[in-house]
Design a protein around this motif. Structure first.
Motif, short mmCIF file in Angstrom:
data_model
loop_
_atom_site.label_atom_id
_atom_site.label_comp_id
_atom_site.label_asym_id
_atom_site.label_seq_id
_atom_site.Cartn_x
_atom_site.Cartn_y
_atom_site.Cartn_z
N UNK A 278 35.00 45.97 26.16
CA UNK A 278 35.31 46.97 27.19
C UNK A 278 34.40 46.77 28.41
N UNK A 279 33.11 46.60 28.11
CA UNK A 279 32.15 46.44 29.21
C UNK A 279 32.53 45.25 30.08
N UNK A 280 32.91 44.13 29.44
CA UNK A 280 33.30 42.93 30.19
C UNK A 280 34.53 43.18 31.02
N UNK A 281 35.53 43.87 30.42
CA UNK A 281 36.77 44.15 31.15
C UNK A 281 36.52 45.07 32.34
N UNK A 282 35.66 46.06 32.14
CA UNK A 282 35.31 46.95 33.26
C UNK A 282 34.66 46.16 34.39
N UNK A 283 33.79 45.21 33.99
CA UNK A 283 33.09 44.39 34.97
C UNK A 283 34.11 43.60 35.81
N UNK A 284 35.06 42.98 35.08
CA UNK A 284 36.11 42.20 35.75
C UNK A 284 36.92 43.06 36.69
N UNK A 285 37.28 44.24 36.19
CA UNK A 285 38.11 45.15 36.99
C UNK A 285 37.36 45.57 38.26
N UNK A 286 36.06 45.76 38.10
CA UNK A 286 35.24 46.15 39.25
C UNK A 286 35.23 45.04 40.30
N UNK A 287 35.09 43.79 39.80
CA UNK A 287 35.06 42.66 40.72
C UNK A 287 36.39 42.47 41.45
N UNK A 288 37.49 42.82 40.73
CA UNK A 288 38.82 42.63 41.34
C UNK A 288 39.46 43.97 41.69
N UNK A 289 38.65 44.89 42.15
CA UNK A 289 39.15 46.26 42.30
C UNK A 289 40.29 46.38 43.31
N UNK A 290 40.33 45.43 44.29
CA UNK A 290 41.38 45.52 45.30
C UNK A 290 42.61 44.66 44.97
N UNK A 291 42.58 44.06 43.79
CA UNK A 291 43.70 43.19 43.38
C UNK A 291 44.98 44.01 43.22
N UNK A 292 46.09 43.53 43.82
CA UNK A 292 47.33 44.32 43.76
C UNK A 292 48.26 43.79 42.66
N UNK A 293 48.11 42.51 42.28
CA UNK A 293 48.94 41.91 41.25
C UNK A 293 48.74 42.66 39.93
N UNK A 294 49.85 43.02 39.26
CA UNK A 294 49.74 43.86 38.08
C UNK A 294 49.09 43.12 36.91
N UNK A 295 48.21 43.81 36.20
CA UNK A 295 47.53 43.24 35.02
C UNK A 295 47.97 44.04 33.81
N UNK A 296 48.15 43.37 32.66
CA UNK A 296 48.48 44.09 31.41
C UNK A 296 47.33 43.98 30.43
N UNK A 297 47.14 45.08 29.70
CA UNK A 297 46.10 45.10 28.67
C UNK A 297 46.77 45.37 27.33
N UNK A 298 46.20 44.77 26.25
CA UNK A 298 46.76 44.92 24.91
C UNK A 298 45.67 45.44 23.99
N UNK A 299 46.00 46.58 23.35
CA UNK A 299 44.99 47.27 22.53
C UNK A 299 45.24 47.03 21.05
N UNK A 300 44.19 46.64 20.35
CA UNK A 300 44.28 46.53 18.89
C UNK A 300 44.21 47.93 18.30
#
Lengths: 327, 222
Positions: A278-300
């Motif tokens: 989660x921490x890594x994904x949050x970090x990534x999201x923060x770095x790409x906060x202005x990205x408009x291309x849709x991202x999908x997440x898959x939860x176990x």
């Protein structure tokens, strides 16, 4: 009985250094090198005052009661006397000799006593405050303005007090938030159990109540001012998850291992690994906060792992990837 | 043989006993005491004594309450403001608030320093004011305070009226005796009520407010 919050003070003139206060003080507030009882440490229990054989310690309130009201006729007749005493002080000040000096002092002391009974007994009173404010308004040339401002601050500005009250409110809000949040998860867990048992009405009620607690929790968090911009919230997420996977869970795992509680070890380990992701994904999201291309997440759905693609099987708990839930 | 009571401090002169150690033999009548005799305890004049058991004439004619227009802050003279500030400084000291007390003292000092000095001051001006206080302003204030049962004001008025009577006595004596009154003797002021004591052997407590006399301050010459 009085419920006013008090603190102990020592009259150094009366103190006979029997030091019983030091023996009985539960917080060490009486033990100071300058003989002044430490207000910060004093809890106002009064044990020192009871123990002192010289009656040198008394308890004074943090907040004084309002001053006794004065009637206008009393105030005006006292003021007439005050005026006369001030005149006499002034005349005596211009005369030579010991007697004149004594008369000057004597009149000052009488004037002080008279004005005190004319409504200026307490420095904390409304009258005194108004008097100080009127000095600021008149602002005569050369007058020590800062002294009056300082007095107004130390006597009436209860900034610290206000801060303390606000801190307490924030603590309460966060405690309520924690309680409501826990209740939400607990009721969802109870709802699942109810469904397992086939008690569908109870399950429904638990789900409804869980949603209600969510509403409460959202409101509390909002009032506490803890919801920031998305960038801030991502940062907060990183901090929280990082603390959990680096510090909290490792310690918990050790304790559970030492106690031989395998179920706890497994729950902690899954959570710990997932929090790192989660921490890594949050970090990534923060770095790409202005990205408009849709991202999908898959939860176990078993261990809480999150991936950005459907894996063959969960890298943490090993269940097949087709069970992952898409977001 | 009668007894006479000092209305200020309560000292009793008993004609039967006299005061032999002060040269007044047992049996010395009140009327035989010199006119300038003063209370050995507080310095009150003979006129401030009352015959014990005699009906008090003090309240025979109660003056009517005069309501002056109340003074608001703007009307206070710098010296009055100074007294207000030094009073508040005392109150802070009593509450163990040293910082606040110092700030009020600073203000009191400032307002005293900017107060215009009295024009051609002399002792008879003082006596005039003292007499006006005693004849008019104390009775007025006491009547106003009694009417509303303001015990605090009555207390302050009782003390300061007694002290004012002592001032009157001292001013009379000073008129007659001049500086001889103060030669080779200590002068003390009670820091609680303002009572002035002339002499070297302090009583145990203040004759007016009854505070222990370690609260007295010795006045040095200027």
């Amino acid at each position: 009985m009085s419920v006013t919050k008090k603190y102990a003070v020592r009259n150094i003139r009366l103190c006979t250094k029997d030091c019983l206060c030091l023996y009985v003080c539960p917080t060490g507030a009486a033990d100071t090198e300058n003989s002044i009882i430490d207000v910060e440490k004093c809890i106002g229990c009064g044990d020192c005052a009871d123990a002192c054989p010289s009656g040198a310690i008394s308890l004074v309130p943090f907040e004084y009661p309002p001053q006794q009201p004065k009637t206008e006729s009393v105030v005006s007749t006292l003021n007439t006397l005050l005026r006369s005493k001030a005149k006499q002080e002034n005349i005596a000040a211009g005369l030579p000799g010991k007697l004149a000096k004594a008369i000057e002092k004597s009149n000052r002391i009488m004037a002080e006593d008279i004005i005190r009974e004319a409504g200026y007994m307490l420095p904390q009173s409304h009258n005194t405050r108004q008097f100080l404010q009127s000095l600021l308004e008149q602002n005569p040339e050369g007058f020590p303005r800062e002294t009056v401002e300082k007095l107004l601050t130390v006597l009436y500005d209860q900034k610290e007090d206000k801060q303390m009250k606000e801190n307490k409110i924030l603590d309460n809000l966060m405690e309520a938030f924690a309680g409501e949040s826990q209740a939400n998860r607990k009721y969802l867990a109870y709802a699942k159990q109810a469904e397992k048992e086939g008690k569908l009405n109870a399950a429904k009620l638990f789900r409804a109540a869980a949603d209600a607690e969510t509403l409460h929790a959202f409101k509390l968090l909002e009032v506490a001012g803890k919801i920031g911009s998305t960038a801030d919230n991502l940062k907060d997420g990183i901090t929280g998850e990082t603390y959990e996977y680096k510090e909290m869970y490792p310690a918990f795992v050790k304790e559970a291992e030492a106690a031989g509680n395998k179920a706890a070890v497994m729950a902690y380990t899954f959570a710990m690994k997932a929090e790192e992701v989660h921490a890594k994904l949050y970090q990534e999201a923060l770095e790409n906060i202005d990205q408009t291309e849709e991202v999908f997440y898959y939860l176990c759905p078993v261990c809480g792992n999150i991936e950005k693609f459907v894996p063959d099987k969960c890298s943490i708990c090993g269940i097949p990837g087709k069970k992952f839930i898409k977001y | 043989m009668a007894k006479y009571v000092c209305s200020i401090c309560g000292f009793v002169y008993d004609e039967t006993e006299g005061i032999p150690e002060a040269g007044m033999a047992a049996g010395t009548k009140w009327d035989e005491l010199p006119d300038d005799w003063v209370c050995p305890l507080c310095g009150a004049e003979k006129a401030d004594f009352m015959k014990q058991g005699a009906p008090s004439t003090d309240h025979a004619e109660k003056p009517k309450t005069v309501h002056d227009a109340s003074l608001d802050m703007q009307q206070l003279s710098p010296l009055e403001v100074s007294a207000l500030c030094s009073n508040l400084a005392r109150a802070c000291e009593q509450q163990y608030k040293a910082e606040e007390a110092d700030l009020f003292k600073e203000l009191a000092g400032y307002f005293k320093s900017v107060s215009a000095p009295a024009k051609d001051p002399n002792f008879s001006q003082l006596l005039d004011l003292v007499e006006k206080d005693l004849e008019q302003d104390f009775p007025n204030a006491k009547a106003a305070a009694s009417e509303v049962k303001d015990r605090g004001a009555l207390r302050a008025l009782t003390w300061s009226e007694k002290v004012t009577r002592i001032l009157k006595s001292l001013l009379h004596r000073y008129q007659k005796e001049g500086d001889a009154l103060l030669e080779n003797t200590g002068v003390y002021v009670c820091t609680i009520c303002g009572f002035i004591y002339i002499g070297d052997e302090l009583p145990e407590v203040c004759p007016v407010c009854k505070v222990a006399t370690w609260k007295f301050e010795k006045v040095e010459g200027r």
